[in-house]
Design a protein around this motif. Structure first.
Motif, PDB file in Angstrom:
ATOM      1  N   GLU A  49       0.830  -1.209   0.000  1.00  0.00           N
ATOM      2  CA  GLU A  49       0.000   0.000   0.000  1.00  0.00           C
ATOM      3  C   GLU A  49       0.864   1.259   0.000  1.00  0.00           C
ATOM      4  O   GLU A  49       0.635   2.185  -0.791  1.00  0.00           O
ATOM      5  CB  GLU A  49      -0.921   0.019   1.220  1.00  0.00           C
ATOM      6  N   GLN A  50       1.852   1.299   0.867  1.00  0.00           N
ATOM      7  CA  GLN A  50       2.694   2.492   0.947  1.00  0.00           C
ATOM      8  C   GLN A  50       3.565   2.633  -0.301  1.00  0.00           C
ATOM      9  O   GLN A  50       3.823   3.747  -0.755  1.00  0.00           O
ATOM     10  CB  GLN A  50       3.529   2.477   2.225  1.00  0.00           C
ATOM     11  N   LEU A  61       5.510  10.169   5.491  1.00  0.00           N
ATOM     12  CA  LEU A  61       4.939  10.322   4.153  1.00  0.00           C
ATOM     13  C   LEU A  61       3.880  11.420   4.139  1.00  0.00           C
ATOM     14  O   LEU A  61       3.851  12.251   3.219  1.00  0.00           O
ATOM     15  CB  LEU A  61       4.333   9.002   3.660  1.00  0.00           C
ATOM     16  N   GLY A  93       4.560   6.134   7.790  1.00  0.00           N
ATOM     17  CA  GLY A  93       3.303   6.744   7.374  1.00  0.00           C
ATOM     18  C   GLY A  93       3.220   8.210   7.774  1.00  0.00           C
ATOM     19  O   GLY A  93       2.784   9.058   6.985  1.00  0.00           O
ATOM     20  N   ASP A 105       3.749   4.637  13.706  1.00  0.00           N
ATOM     21  CA  ASP A 105       3.892   4.452  12.261  1.00  0.00           C
ATOM     22  C   ASP A 105       4.768   5.571  11.694  1.00  0.00           C
ATOM     23  O   ASP A 105       4.305   6.486  11.023  1.00  0.00           O
ATOM     24  CB  ASP A 105       2.515   4.440  11.596  1.00  0.00           C
ATOM     25  N   VAL A 153      -1.837   9.333   3.626  1.00  0.00           N
ATOM     26  CA  VAL A 153      -1.480   7.988   4.048  1.00  0.00           C
ATOM     27  C   VAL A 153      -2.238   7.648   5.323  1.00  0.00           C
ATOM     28  O   VAL A 153      -2.314   8.467   6.237  1.00  0.00           O
ATOM     29  CB  VAL A 153       0.042   7.891   4.295  1.00  0.00           C
TER      30      VAL A 153
END
Length: 90
Positions: free
Chosen positions: A41-42, A71, A68, A65, A58
């Motif tokens: 997914e990322q 990002l 995430g 995380d 995200v």
């Protein structure tokens, strides 16, 4: 599971994890499946960013995380920068 872990470590996100056991190996296999899906997914989000699409955010999976969160912050900073460029060019 060792082969899957080795592939993920080398950047191969297209791994198939099939584990039908109900014991500790099954739990481990399921955890690797969740990990591989999160990485996929990322990776897809980062590919979109590389193509110039910064319209996404995200999903943060937990307060730890780090990737995430980073990002999302990067997307925010790039969008701010692009907005400033548009304003300056006008």
């Amino acid at each position: 599971m060792v082969e899957v872990a080795d592939k993920l470590a080398l950047g191969d996100i297209y791994v198939d994890i099939e584990c039908t056991y109900k014991d500790e190996m099954g739990k481990l296999g399921n955890s690797f499946r969740v990990l591989a899906n999160a990485i996929k997914e990322q990776t897809h989000l980062v590919k979109r960013m590389a193509e110039g699409d910064f319209s996404m955010s995200v999903e943060i999976r937990s307060e730890k995380d780090t990737f995430g969160i980073a990002l999302n912050r990067m997307i925010e900073k790039i969008n701010d920068l692009l907005s400033n460029i548009v304003i300056a060019s006008e």
